[in-house]
Structures are given as C-alpha cells and as structure tokens.
Design a protein around this motif. Structure first.
Motif, PDB file in Angstrom:
ATOM      1  N   UNK A 332       0.831  -1.210   0.000  1.00 33.29           N
ATOM      2  CA  UNK A 332       0.000   0.000   0.000  1.00 33.29           C
ATOM      3  C   UNK A 332       0.864   1.257   0.000  1.00 33.29           C
ATOM      4  N   UNK A 333       1.954   1.233   0.762  1.00 30.72           N
ATOM      5  CA  UNK A 333       2.859   2.384   0.798  1.00 30.72           C
ATOM      6  C   UNK A 333       3.512   2.631  -0.561  1.00 30.72           C
ATOM      7  N   UNK A 334       3.594   1.601  -1.368  1.00 31.54           N
ATOM      8  CA  UNK A 334       4.185   1.738  -2.702  1.00 31.54           C
ATOM      9  C   UNK A 334       3.164   2.122  -3.766  1.00 31.54           C
ATOM     10  N   UNK A 335       1.886   2.256  -3.363  1.00 28.95           N
ATOM     11  CA  UNK A 335       0.844   2.558  -4.347  1.00 28.95           C
ATOM     12  C   UNK A 335       1.077   3.947  -4.924  1.00 28.95           C
ATOM     13  N   UNK A 336       1.335   4.005  -6.216  1.00 33.68           N
ATOM     14  CA  UNK A 336       1.697   5.264  -6.879  1.00 33.68           C
ATOM     15  C   UNK A 336       0.798   5.454  -8.093  1.00 33.68           C
ATOM     16  N   UNK A 337      -0.279   6.204  -7.876  1.00 31.07           N
ATOM     17  CA  UNK A 337      -1.249   6.464  -8.929  1.00 31.07           C
ATOM     18  C   UNK A 337      -1.430   7.974  -9.059  1.00 31.07           C
ATOM     19  N   UNK A 338      -0.876   8.592 -10.082  1.00 36.38           N
ATOM     20  CA  UNK A 338      -0.952  10.047 -10.227  1.00 36.38           C
ATOM     21  C   UNK A 338      -2.372  10.592 -10.311  1.00 36.38           C
ATOM     22  N   UNK A 339      -3.349   9.727 -10.622  1.00 40.48           N
ATOM     23  CA  UNK A 339      -4.739  10.176 -10.741  1.00 40.48           C
ATOM     24  C   UNK A 339      -5.495  10.075  -9.416  1.00 40.48           C
ATOM     25  N   UNK A 340      -4.831   9.568  -8.378  1.00 42.40           N
ATOM     26  CA  UNK A 340      -5.442   9.429  -7.061  1.00 42.40           C
ATOM     27  C   UNK A 340      -4.798  10.443  -6.123  1.00 42.40           C
ATOM     28  N   UNK A 341      -5.598  11.397  -5.629  1.00 39.37           N
ATOM     29  CA  UNK A 341      -5.049  12.490  -4.818  1.00 39.37           C
ATOM     30  C   UNK A 341      -4.332  11.985  -3.574  1.00 39.37           C
ATOM     31  N   UNK A 342      -4.900  10.968  -2.923  1.00 46.65           N
ATOM     32  CA  UNK A 342      -4.261  10.447  -1.716  1.00 46.65           C
ATOM     33  C   UNK A 342      -2.971   9.692  -2.036  1.00 46.65           C
ATOM     34  N   UNK A 343      -2.924   9.036  -3.181  1.00 47.89           N
ATOM     35  CA  UNK A 343      -1.687   8.375  -3.594  1.00 47.89           C
ATOM     36  C   UNK A 343      -0.588   9.401  -3.824  1.00 47.89           C
ATOM     37  N   UNK A 344      -0.939  10.493  -4.467  1.00 45.09           N
ATOM     38  CA  UNK A 344       0.029  11.569  -4.697  1.00 45.09           C
ATOM     39  C   UNK A 344       0.504  12.131  -3.361  1.00 45.09           C
ATOM     40  N   UNK A 345      -0.428  12.356  -2.437  1.00 44.59           N
ATOM     41  CA  UNK A 345      -0.067  12.875  -1.115  1.00 44.59           C
ATOM     42  C   UNK A 345       0.811  11.891  -0.356  1.00 44.59           C
ATOM     43  N   UNK A 346       0.479  10.613  -0.455  1.00 45.42           N
ATOM     44  CA  UNK A 346       1.269   9.565   0.196  1.00 45.42           C
ATOM     45  C   UNK A 346       2.703   9.573  -0.291  1.00 45.42           C
ATOM     46  N   UNK A 347       2.891   9.580  -1.597  1.00 50.88           N
ATOM     47  CA  UNK A 347       4.249   9.549  -2.149  1.00 50.88           C
ATOM     48  C   UNK A 347       5.018  10.824  -1.786  1.00 50.88           C
ATOM     49  N   UNK A 348       4.315  11.945  -1.692  1.00 52.94           N
ATOM     50  CA  UNK A 348       4.961  13.191  -1.291  1.00 52.94           C
ATOM     51  C   UNK A 348       5.401  13.137   0.171  1.00 52.94           C
ATOM     52  N   UNK A 349       4.572  12.537   1.021  1.00 56.23           N
ATOM     53  CA  UNK A 349       4.932  12.372   2.434  1.00 56.23           C
ATOM     54  C   UNK A 349       6.182  11.516   2.577  1.00 56.23           C
ATOM     55  N   UNK A 350       6.235  10.427   1.821  1.00 51.00           N
ATOM     56  CA  UNK A 350       7.392   9.544   1.886  1.00 51.00           C
ATOM     57  C   UNK A 350       8.662  10.280   1.469  1.00 51.00           C
ATOM     58  N   UNK A 351       8.524  11.132   0.474  1.00 52.17           N
ATOM     59  CA  UNK A 351       9.677  11.891  -0.021  1.00 52.17           C
ATOM     60  C   UNK A 351      10.086  12.990   0.968  1.00 52.17           C
ATOM     61  N   UNK A 352       9.096  13.696   1.510  1.00 55.10           N
ATOM     62  CA  UNK A 352       9.397  14.848   2.366  1.00 55.10           C
ATOM     63  C   UNK A 352       9.832  14.449   3.767  1.00 55.10           C
ATOM     64  N   UNK A 353       9.175  13.453   4.346  1.00 53.73           N
ATOM     65  CA  UNK A 353       9.409  13.100   5.744  1.00 53.73           C
ATOM     66  C   UNK A 353      10.371  11.936   5.926  1.00 53.73           C
ATOM     67  N   UNK A 354      10.552  11.176   4.833  1.00 55.03           N
ATOM     68  CA  UNK A 354      11.325   9.949   4.965  1.00 55.03           C
ATOM     69  C   UNK A 354      10.414   8.810   5.384  1.00 55.03           C
ATOM     70  N   UNK A 355      10.800   7.594   5.084  1.00 55.60           N
ATOM     71  CA  UNK A 355       9.939   6.425   5.281  1.00 55.60           C
ATOM     72  C   UNK A 355       9.581   6.234   6.753  1.00 55.60           C
TER      73      UNK A 355
END
Length: 385
Positions: A332-355
């Motif tokens: 689920x943490x690897x779910x990367x769907x540019x058309x899903x707002x929460x997926x975009x937010x999730x991937x941004x959190x991982x990038x900004x805050x670290x895993x």
C-alpha cells in the motif's frame, strides 16, 4: 405512499441499497448532485441491475424518482411524513456535507408536528458511520430539535457488503453487481417500528459483523489491489489469479481472521470458510473490478482504524503472526497512482518526511520494531511477487 430516501445515486446506491428498498415496496427517492443522473432517473422511472455471477440475471428496479440533493426539494422530501427511512452511500468524507441538509429536514418534521419515526442508516465502508452522521447532524440542530430527534429519529449503524464495480452499459444508470450481498443493521438503535426490508439482517452484535467484513473482505480486497498494481495487473480477478499474490492475500486474511476469532469468539472453521468465500468473489470474472478503484485513497486505508493497520494491530495485540498483513501495508505504501489524490499525497509524504516518520504518521504506530518490519516490507514486497 411509504417512502425511502437514498443519498447517493452511485453504483452502491442504485445497485444495492436502493434496489432492496424498492423491492421492499418503498418509493425510493435518490438524492444526488449529478444532475444528469437525477434527470435520467426521473425520465425513465426505472433502471436495471445486472447480476453477473455464476448465474446471471437482470433485475428491473421501479417505483423510483430523484432529487438534486443540493436543492431545497430534498429537505421537503425528508420532512414528508411518508418518509420512513433515509440511507446513504456517499462515502464517509461526504457525510458531514449532507448532515446540515438532513438536519433541516428533521427540524421541519418537528415544526410540522410529525411524530412518525424516521430511521437514518449510513451504508458506508466504515465503522459506525451512522453514529458519525448523527454527530454531524446534531451539530446543525437546535436543543429543541435535538430533543425531538432523540425521541423520533434513529441512527442504526450498519455493515454493508456487495461488490459493485463501475462497469459501463448502454444505459448509464444500469448497474452491474455480484450476486452476493450482506447488509447487517443494529437492531437496538431503531426508533418506532422496524422497517421490513428483505435482505436487511437485524444484528445484536453489530461490531462483530462490521469488523468481520471490514477486516476480511476490505483487507483482502485492498491487498489484492496493491499487489496487483505492483505487478502491473489491471483487475482484481487477474491479480488474485496470480499464484504469488493469492498466497500472500490468503495468508493475510487468515492472520486478520485469527485476530477476529480471538476478539469476537468466531468459530474458526466457519470463519476460514468465510475467507474462502470472499476470495471466490474476488475471482468472479464478470466483474472486472479495476485495481485502481479498489486501491484508491491509500492514506485512509493505512490509517489506524481502517482495513490495513487495524487488523494487523489487532492480531499483533494477541501475539499472533502478522507478516503477510505487513507485506500488504508495504504494498500500500508503494501505491503510486498520479490520478489518485491520496496516492500523490502519500508519495509526497514519503519523499518529504522519509519512510520512518511517514509510516509513523500515517499508521499511528509507535512501536519501533513494528515500524521497522513495515519498512522492511516496503523494501521487499515487490520481490515477493
């Protein structure tokens, strides 16, 4: 004419709850903000539910109408003393938005001197959604209206289960569904005479039903979607047909199930049979349920009370194995769907805050060993399939 209002004329609203209400003899008013759907329902006065399973059949739904739920007409419909039941299938985040409208209708019922019971059932994929809706409605009621509501309006919580994928048909208000469904409603919370609706099961221990469904069907469904996405598969039936994915999903559902068995005292053999029945539904080739539909909103699904973190923590709390549930969280943490707002937010959190920090924030888990295991699953899950 006895009336029911169904907020949300989407696939679940039309293909599940609205269908049962119509078959129970209610005139069903669909409340929705999509004017094209409202107009089509009012023009046709009917639609078809296509049951696509081992045995296929078409079920015509009649005695229906629709109102744009952003207009005052929906308040008048709620206030009508013929309205006995209100149901919702709008998504949990939308409930607070419709609460003021429902409150206006309740206030108008009091003003008109209506003493007939009204029962409001939120049919959402969430724990105690009706109670959450009730809280939001009461915020828009005066003290006098709250007292009226206490006496005449029930908010029974419910658990709903039917797979209704967004399959396009020639008539855009027709719906495709699986044959299986389950609608459990908390018996003790009804006000007045309980509506007689075939297909609505009155439950005494609703929380057991809610968690059985949420942490079996929804847990397995979500993990299937995330693993399928990682492997480049498009639909749930394709994903569960993959042997490696099946093994992980089945094991994860058993881990979740073992936690439920300990918590609610379920019979182990019966619950394992329930798991197998659920997986059989995933395999239904007629539904073609898209993994992006099932996997959408990963932040919500990874939150502390939802279908990935909660069953894992429940089983973990009993000292039971959780390796495959953790693998599902990693996917689920690897779910990367540019058309899903929460997926975009999730991937941004991982990038900004670290895993590490992102996992703690998203899941609410503070146990360092568990967090480390989730990070390990994130790193290795792709190699497992």
């Amino acid at each position: 004419m006895k009336t029911a209002i169904q907020f949300g004329a989407g696939n679940i609203g039309r293909g599940f709850i609205g269908m049962l209400l119509s078959q129970a003899g209610y005139h069903v008013i669909f409340g929705d903000v999509v004017q094209a759907v409202v107009d089509k329902i009012n023009t046709d006065g009917t639609y078809t539910v296509h049951v696509m399973d081992v045995e296929c059949k078409d079920v015509p739904i009649t005695n229906i109408s629709a109102i744009n739920s952003s207009t005052p007409a929906i308040v008048d419909a709620i206030a009508n003393e013929e309205t006995e039941v209100i149901t919702t299938a709008v998504g949990l985040v939308i409930l607070p938005r419709i609460a003021p409208t429902i409150a206006q209708g309740i206030a108008k019922r009091r003003e008109q001197g209506c003493t007939k019971a009204l029962n409001i059932i939120a049919c959402e994929n969430a724990i105690r959604a009706s109670s959450q809706l009730k809280e939001a409605v009461y915020k828009s009621l005066s003290e006098e209206d709250q007292a009226y509501c206490d006496q005449y309006v029930g908010f029974p919580d419910s658990s709903v289960d039917r797979i209704v994928p967004p399959v396009k048909s020639e008539n855009f208000i027709d719906v495709v569904v699986e044959n299986y469904y389950e609608w459990n409603v908390e018996k003790a919370s009804f006000k007045g005479e309980i509506p007689q609706i075939v297909g609505m099961n009155l439950a005494d221990n609703l929380m057991a039903y809610i968690e059985r469904k949420l942490f079996t069907l929804n847990t397995g469904h979500a993990i299937t979607a995330y693993l399928g996405t990682l492997k480049g598969l498009g639909t749930i039936d394709e994903a569960i047909a993959d042997e490696a994915i099946y093994e992980i999903v089945h094991a994860a559902m058993k881990e979740s199930g073992d936690g439920l068995i300990r918590k609610h005292g379920f019979d182990q053999e019966a619950h394992y049979h329930y798991i197998d029945k659920i997986i059989g539904r995933f395999k239904n080739p007629y539904l073609k349920d898209d993994v992006t539909r099932v996997g959408r909103e990963p932040l919500r699904k990874l939150s502390p009370t939802d279908r990935l973190t909660k069953p894992m923590m429940t089983a973990f709390g009993y000292g039971l194995p959780v390796d495959h549930l953790i693998l599902g969280m990693g996917a689920a943490l690897r779910y990367n769907n540019p058309e899903d707002a929460q997926s975009v937010e999730l991937q941004q959190k991982l990038q900004d805050k670290g895993l590490l920090d992102a996992v703690k924030e998203i899941t609410g888990i503070t146990d360092s060993d568990l967090v480390a295991r989730i990070i390990g699953a994130y790193d290795t899950v792709a190699s497992k399939i």
